[in-house]
Design an enzyme around this catalytic site. Structure first.
Site, PDB file in Angstrom:
ATOM      1  N   THR A  17      -1.597   9.125   3.092  1.00  0.00           N
ATOM      2  CA  THR A  17      -2.876   9.709   2.682  1.00  0.00           C
ATOM      3  C   THR A  17      -3.896   9.616   3.810  1.00  0.00           C
ATOM      4  OG1 THR A  17      -2.348   8.797   0.518  1.00  0.00           O
ATOM      5  CG2 THR A  17      -4.569   9.619   0.802  1.00  0.00           C
TER       6      THR A  17
ATOM      7  N   THR B 104      -3.066   8.761   7.302  1.00  0.00           N
ATOM      8  CA  THR B 104      -2.604   9.169   8.637  1.00  0.00           C
ATOM      9  C   THR B 104      -1.641  10.354   8.609  1.00  0.00           C
ATOM     10  OG1 THR B 104      -0.765   7.609   8.482  1.00  0.00           O
ATOM     11  CG2 THR B 104      -2.780   6.796   9.515  1.00  0.00           C
TER      12      THR B 104
ATOM     13  N   GLY C 259      -6.225   4.766   1.574  1.00  0.00           N
ATOM     14  CA  GLY C 259      -6.379   6.158   1.140  1.00  0.00           C
ATOM     15  C   GLY C 259      -5.947   6.203  -0.302  1.00  0.00           C
ATOM     16  N   HIS C 260      -6.889   6.337  -1.208  1.00  0.00           N
ATOM     17  CA  HIS C 260      -6.601   6.289  -2.646  1.00  0.00           C
ATOM     18  C   HIS C 260      -6.836   7.666  -3.252  1.00  0.00           C
ATOM     19  CE1 HIS C 260      -7.493   1.669  -2.666  1.00  0.00           C
ATOM     20  NE2 HIS C 260      -6.482   2.005  -1.903  1.00  0.00           N
TER      21      HIS C 260
ATOM     22  N   GLN D 182      -4.397  -1.512   0.022  1.00  0.00           N
ATOM     23  CA  GLN D 182      -3.086  -1.912   0.579  1.00  0.00           C
ATOM     24  C   GLN D 182      -2.209  -2.504  -0.537  1.00  0.00           C
ATOM     25  OE1 GLN D 182      -6.101  -3.031   2.718  1.00  0.00           O
ATOM     26  NE2 GLN D 182      -5.794  -0.912   3.233  1.00  0.00           N
TER      27      GLN D 182
ATOM     28  N   PRO E 271       5.040  10.199   7.781  1.00  0.00           N
ATOM     29  CA  PRO E 271       6.074  10.101   6.734  1.00  0.00           C
ATOM     30  C   PRO E 271       6.242   8.640   6.337  1.00  0.00           C
ATOM     31  CG  PRO E 271       6.984  11.045   8.773  1.00  0.00           C
ATOM     32  CD  PRO E 271       5.564  10.680   9.060  1.00  0.00           C
ATOM     33  N   ARG E 272       6.298   8.374   5.038  1.00  0.00           N
ATOM     34  CA  ARG E 272       6.494   6.991   4.603  1.00  0.00           C
ATOM     35  C   ARG E 272       7.985   6.667   4.583  1.00  0.00           C
ATOM     36  NH1 ARG E 272       2.455   8.100  -0.389  1.00  0.00           N
ATOM     37  NH2 ARG E 272       0.490   7.873   0.724  1.00  0.00           N
TER      38      ARG E 272
ATOM     39  N   LYS F  20      -2.599   3.061  -6.762  1.00  0.00           N
ATOM     40  CA  LYS F  20      -3.711   2.235  -7.260  1.00  0.00           C
ATOM     41  C   LYS F  20      -4.912   3.096  -7.628  1.00  0.00           C
ATOM     42  CE  LYS F  20      -3.701   0.088  -3.323  1.00  0.00           C
ATOM     43  NZ  LYS F  20      -2.470   0.644  -2.725  1.00  0.00           N
ATOM     44  N   GLY F  21      -5.182   4.095  -6.764  1.00  0.00           N
ATOM     45  CA  GLY F  21      -6.354   4.948  -6.991  1.00  0.00           C
ATOM     46  C   GLY F  21      -6.300   5.611  -8.346  1.00  0.00           C
TER      47      GLY F  21
ATOM     48  N   ASP G  22       0.004   2.223  -1.197  1.00  0.00           N
ATOM     49  CA  ASP G  22       0.270   3.584  -1.697  1.00  0.00           C
ATOM     50  C   ASP G  22       1.066   3.598  -3.003  1.00  0.00           C
ATOM     51  OD1 ASP G  22      -1.027   4.532   0.581  1.00  0.00           O
ATOM     52  OD2 ASP G  22       0.829   4.560   1.728  1.00  0.00           O
TER      53      ASP G  22
END
Ligand code: GDP
Ligand code: IMO
Ligand code: MG
Length: 417
Positions: free
Chosen positions: A291, A293, A40-41, A216, A296-297, A16-17, A13
């Site tokens: 993105t 799931t 999830g990008h 990842q 909270p990160r 990268k996207g 996260d």
């Protein structure tokens, strides 16, 4: 040749996207080489948010091949949803390796039980990634190329899935749905499931430019990450070769994406993690919710020893620095510059989960900024280069496609200088 690889340097996260999207406009193909729908990008084109899980970001530019390499594990339902959200011209640009593996219903079922029963769960995305790679390496997997073999989906797949359901778990309904979805996927993309190794090498021989998109981050690498709290593939640059069949020796530039701080979703060591109000504020400011799931990160400060490790592991050429704008307005920005273990000071990341036990971060305050631009960020970028030996080549100034500064070795057109 101007082949570039974009990899995540933290625990995923990193943005990268967005970086891949920026670089993709000048290439002939964008290639994913590992992972699956655990990724999830995101990129914002204007105010419209686009999220992709399997497909590389380049697919949103017209006329670029979007290649899903053999190192991936593909979840048919999720891929179909992604494909069907695209215009027909973009769908025609997709190529999927016939050696990529298929995520099947029993993979999700096994993972759910394993995570529920574990005394120390990993906190996976529950997308069946680990069990799908288990089947790959046990040589019991189903590959995308199987789906296009005459009669396979109609005759062999239902028998295989029923056997797995009985021995490993899942529901009858799940089996029927999987067969139906695999049939739809095959019918939709039949001519596009090909030998992508051959395709990539042919494109290279024709002088075309390739962009590899890691999913990842390297701290989640199956071999070099915080095992066992890792994913089941090789997100680092080292994964390009086995995950795509394209020699990493032909890749000219490796860009590592790092946030100006750190996040991690799921369990496992996170040396620079912060807690309490400070963490909540950073999480809110950065919109740090998963993105894929929605979880909270966990958040923490930029981790220099971990970056030194990541730079070496990925044979890094330059950084893409993202989300510095989240820290706007701070006079100083906390950065972890070393670890302390008892009386010992560690300047490099010590390795796996066990080696990280008992370490304390050494925090220094680096100069802050009010707004993100080339000038305001120069002191921070200079320190980053001085501490790790790697320069910043891309500075993201916000979440949108056009919010970016490209430095040497990328010109404003995103070409290698
Ligand atoms: P990825 O998995 O590495 O592609 O990253 P994600 O898309 O999961 O998460 C990164 C989030 O940060 C997304 O919501 C992006 O839109 C956002 N983002 C990327 N770069 C920037 C940036 O420079 N500033 C801000 N504020 N957001 C960014
Ligand atoms: P992108 O590509 C952040 C994490 C999970 C869990 C561990 C194992 O968007 O950066 P898995 O489902 O892969 O078996 O989960 O890895 N994880 C990610 N964290 N970003 C990702 O992808 C991730 N993909 C997996 O949270 O800790
Ligand atoms: Mg992500």
């Amino acid at each position: 040749m101007r082949h570039v690889c974009v990899v995540g340097l933290n625990w995923g996260d990193e943005g990268k996207g967005k970086i891949v999207d920026v670089l993709a406009k000048d290439v002939a193909a964008v290639v994913r080489y590992q992972g699956g729908a655990n990724a999830g990008h995101t990129v914002y084109i204007g105010d419209v948010k686009h999220v992709l899980h399997h497909l590389p970001m380049g697919v949103l530019h017209g006329g670029i091949l979007a290649i899903l390499g053999n190192g991936m594990v593909i979840e048919p339902k999720k891929l179909l949803e992604e494909v069907e959200s695209l215009p027909e011209e973009a769908i025609q640009q997709i190529r999927i390796s016939d050696s990529a593996h298929v995520v099947l219903p029993h993979h999700g079922a096994i993972e759910k039980v394993t995570e529920e029963k574990a005394t120390s769960p990993i906190g996976t995305t529950l997308r069946g990634i680990g069990p799908a790679y288990q089947d790959k390496f046990a040589r019991t997997g189903v590959r995308m190329g199987d789906l296009i073999r005459p009669g396979f989906v109609e005759e062999q797949l239902p028998i295989l899935l029923e056997e797995r359901r009985q021995s490993l778990g899942g529901t009858e309904e799940g089996v029927a749905t999987a067969v139906e979805i695999c049939t739809r996927l095959r019918d939709r993309l039949q001519g596009q499931i090909v030998d992508t190794r051959q395709l990539l090498n042919a494109m290279h021989n024709e002088g075309q430019t390739l962009l590899f998109e890691g999913a990842q981050g390297c701290m989640l690498d199956i071999d070099f990450g915080t095992y066992p709290f890792v994913t089941s593939s090789s997100p680092s640059f080292l994964g390009v070769g086995t995950g795509s069949g394209f020699s990493p020796r032909k890749v000219d530039h490796v860009v590592g994406v790092t946030k100006a701080y750190c996040t991690r979703v799921g369990e496992g060591p996170f040396p620079s993690e912060i807690h309490g109000t400070e963490a909540e504020e950073l999480r809110e400011a950065g919109g740090e919710f998963g993105t894929t799931t929605g979880r909270p990160r966990r958040v923490g400060w930029l981790d220099i020893p971990a970056l030194r490790f990541a730079a070496e592991l990925n044979d890094l050429d330059s950084y893409a620095l993202t989300k510095a704008d989240v820290l706007n307005g701070r006079e100083t920005v906390p950065v972890v510059t070393a670890y302390r273990r008892g009386d010992e000071i560690l300047h490099t990341y010590p390795g796996g989960t066990d080696d990280l036990e008992g370490i304390e971060p050494v925090v220094e305050n680096w100069p802050g900024w009010d707004v993100v631009n080339e000038q305001s960020m120069q002191p921070f970028m200079d320190l980053l280069e001085k501490e790790t030996g790697i320069p910043v080549s891309i500075l993201s100034t916000g979440k949108r496609r056009d919010e970016v500064c490209l430095f040497k070795p990328f010109t404003a057109e995103g070409e290698l200088a």
